[in-house]
Design a protein around this motif. Sequence first.
Motif, PDB file in Angstrom:
ATOM      1  N   ASP A 171       8.867 -15.572  43.129  1.00 45.80           N
ATOM      2  CA  ASP A 171       9.092 -17.684  42.647  1.00 45.80           C
ATOM      3  C   ASP A 171       9.508 -17.418  40.821  1.00 45.80           C
ATOM      4  O   ASP A 171       9.165 -17.586  39.990  1.00 45.80           O
ATOM      5  CB  ASP A 171       7.719 -17.577  42.448  1.00 45.80           C
ATOM      6  N   VAL A 172      11.023 -18.309  40.856  1.00 47.47           N
ATOM      7  CA  VAL A 172      11.400 -18.533  39.904  1.00 47.47           C
ATOM      8  C   VAL A 172      11.505 -19.633  39.678  1.00 47.47           C
ATOM      9  O   VAL A 172      12.840 -20.816  38.930  1.00 47.47           O
ATOM     10  CB  VAL A 172      13.057 -17.839  39.764  1.00 47.47           C
ATOM     11  N   THR A 173      10.992 -20.987  40.434  1.00 47.70           N
ATOM     12  CA  THR A 173      11.599 -22.022  40.319  1.00 47.70           C
ATOM     13  C   THR A 173      10.808 -23.239  39.142  1.00 47.70           C
ATOM     14  O   THR A 173      11.375 -23.344  39.067  1.00 47.70           O
ATOM     15  CB  THR A 173      10.138 -22.940  41.252  1.00 47.70           C
ATOM     16  N   GLU A 174      10.137 -22.506  38.545  1.00 45.37           N
ATOM     17  CA  GLU A 174       9.481 -23.200  37.215  1.00 45.37           C
ATOM     18  C   GLU A 174      10.520 -23.219  36.951  1.00 45.37           C
ATOM     19  O   GLU A 174      10.814 -24.128  35.401  1.00 45.37           O
ATOM     20  CB  GLU A 174       8.211 -22.221  36.682  1.00 45.37           C
ATOM     21  N   LYS A 175      11.207 -21.500  35.834  1.00 42.29           N
ATOM     22  CA  LYS A 175      12.926 -21.701  34.987  1.00 42.29           C
ATOM     23  C   LYS A 175      13.629 -22.269  35.716  1.00 42.29           C
ATOM     24  O   LYS A 175      14.552 -23.204  34.661  1.00 42.29           O
ATOM     25  CB  LYS A 175      12.306 -20.139  35.086  1.00 42.29           C
ATOM     26  N   ALA A 176      13.857 -22.228  36.764  1.00 44.58           N
ATOM     27  CA  ALA A 176      15.034 -22.739  37.809  1.00 44.58           C
ATOM     28  C   ALA A 176      15.261 -24.397  37.353  1.00 44.58           C
ATOM     29  O   ALA A 176      16.273 -25.447  37.405  1.00 44.58           O
ATOM     30  CB  ALA A 176      15.248 -21.875  39.182  1.00 44.58           C
ATOM     31  N   GLY A 177      14.251 -25.300  37.479  1.00 46.02           N
ATOM     32  CA  GLY A 177      13.823 -26.745  37.372  1.00 46.02           C
ATOM     33  C   GLY A 177      14.614 -27.130  38.764  1.00 46.02           C
ATOM     34  O   GLY A 177      14.556 -28.310  38.915  1.00 46.02           O
ATOM     35  N   VAL A 178      13.685 -26.574  40.205  1.00 48.82           N
ATOM     36  CA  VAL A 178      14.128 -27.043  41.082  1.00 48.82           C
ATOM     37  C   VAL A 178      13.307 -27.584  42.299  1.00 48.82           C
ATOM     38  O   VAL A 178      13.266 -26.922  43.670  1.00 48.82           O
ATOM     39  CB  VAL A 178      15.131 -26.216  41.996  1.00 48.82           C
ATOM     40  N   ALA A 179      12.145 -27.481  41.565  1.00 57.03           N
ATOM     41  CA  ALA A 179      10.499 -27.992  42.780  1.00 57.03           C
ATOM     42  C   ALA A 179      10.754 -29.173  43.275  1.00 57.03           C
ATOM     43  O   ALA A 179       9.987 -29.582  44.254  1.00 57.03           O
ATOM     44  CB  ALA A 179       9.356 -27.918  41.809  1.00 57.03           C
ATOM     45  N   ASN A 180      11.694 -30.093  43.151  1.00 55.82           N
ATOM     46  CA  ASN A 180      11.721 -31.361  44.025  1.00 55.82           C
ATOM     47  C   ASN A 180      10.921 -32.510  43.374  1.00 55.82           C
ATOM     48  O   ASN A 180      11.000 -33.122  43.304  1.00 55.82           O
ATOM     49  CB  ASN A 180      12.143 -30.922  45.247  1.00 55.82           C
TER      50      ASN A 180
END
Length: 570
Positions: free
Chosen positions: A109-118
Amino acid sequence: MSTGAARAPVKDAKNRPITAGGFVDGAPVVFVDATHPSGLDKFHHKMGAPEKNVILETPGSGVALLDYDNDGWLDIYLLNGSTFSALDGKEPSPRAMLLHNNHDGTFSDVTEKAGVANQRWGFGVAVGDYDNDGWPDIYVSNFGKNRLYHNNHDGTFTDVAEKAGVTVGGWSTGATWGDYDHDGRLDLFVPGYVKFDVNHQPIAGQNGVPPGFCKYRGEDVMCGPRGLPGEPDHLFHNNGDGTFTDVSVKAGVSDPKGYYGFASVFVDVDDDGWVDLAVANDSVPKFLYRNKHDGSFEDISYLSGFALNDDGREQAAMGLAVGDYNHSGRASFYVTNFSDDYNTLYRNDGEGNFSDVTIRSGLANPKYPFLSWGTAFLDYDNDGWLDVFSANGHVYPGVDQHDWGTTWAERPLLFRNLDGNKFVEVPAATGSGLALVLSARGAAFGDLFNDGRIDVVLNNIDSVPTLLRNVVANSNHWVAFKLVGGLKSPRDAIGAKMFVTAAGLRQRADVFSGGSYASSSDQRLHFGLGTADKVDRIEIVWPSGSKETIQVPSVDKIYTVEEGRGIVQP
């Protein structure tokens, strides 16, 4: 949503509805459930309340397969829904999840780093490199404002939708990217579904909806989409400076009648070198727009035979697959529909004409009890013929309380292509991935493990996702290609066509964005070769119009091909 007549229940030998049964002991295993070993079950989808009292809570969300970090391995982006309490700020909004491929069968899970949580009520996702920088960007369709996540090349994304002018608002669904005007830049089409007012929800007996108005087989159910106002569709022209202009009305694709769009795809159906536009609409006729080469489209929905089925009847279309399943050299469509109806196979007869050949192909009867969503043509066994997969799951939880032969959660369907004319259902081997009973919605397809086999990721409503890993064991060969466009084509080559000839079979594949149900699949082109251990001829028609012939030194590999330069890797 239902457009077909009620049918008698179909049961298996153990008296289970065929949608949640019919498993076959000892059948060959095609897919295994790799969800837990891969780490995908760390994601949990949520959309409204379990009772599904209103239509906003029922369609579910899409999924995308994309190589966001350009390391040669597909990553997974799972979109999430939301709740009314989250919209009111009373609880945290569900988060989307970006999962990085670790190259060892697991995902992180790399959502937080990527900034794509929507963290909005998410429905659709479409992948495309809109600024031609060589890195895939992500468009997310929401209820509310949409997002355009620009890839920053460092594992992070920035939402530039406001600046770009593509937030839309309202309720958007399965978008598609494509260069409709041949300027070398990807444009964006966004279908709209239903006008939904959170403060005046369409519930029978409330807010102007008559009591008893919304029924399925005589039972009360959520209302819509029929009887509700529809959202318009939007076509955004890429200005080349990071902004887009809404040209929907000028281009003739704005949908002034307010049909209920679910899925869309840009693809060249008449082979004139310009991408056309297909839209799967729910409970109303479908759209097919022919590109007029002047920035506008001609509505050929009825003239082409695509708007209705062979009975002249509109269907409740959910998902849309594109592929040359019969080696005609033309792109045909497979459209998924509601239960009590068949999914429709539209054979491309050339010059923008389509025939519904579902019944004669053997695809109709096994499907009737199922309600189908995400879909694709895929060659699951690499025999050189495109097969058909559909993800399934009902929209009315109450079906489980009745002996209607259908269920809320349903197993997937896979049909094997025998000869381009006939399909047969692949048995759901007991304990295998095809025997999973799921509330599936979005589906994306691609070679997640770079082993030459096409895998499937399903986004299941109110549940964890499913990773169906392809474990077909045979000696068939394959070859796959990542296409890179030149200066006059989109960099990710969306709109390109490729023809591969081996052992007397000439196959076609198209690079496209979107399709399925609100999802985006692997844009690398995969060809099963059967027993052929060499490729005789490869032709590429690039989006710019240029044509190129290449040769590959061997098979069972993934090649990168750049326009005008041939194979650049490996």
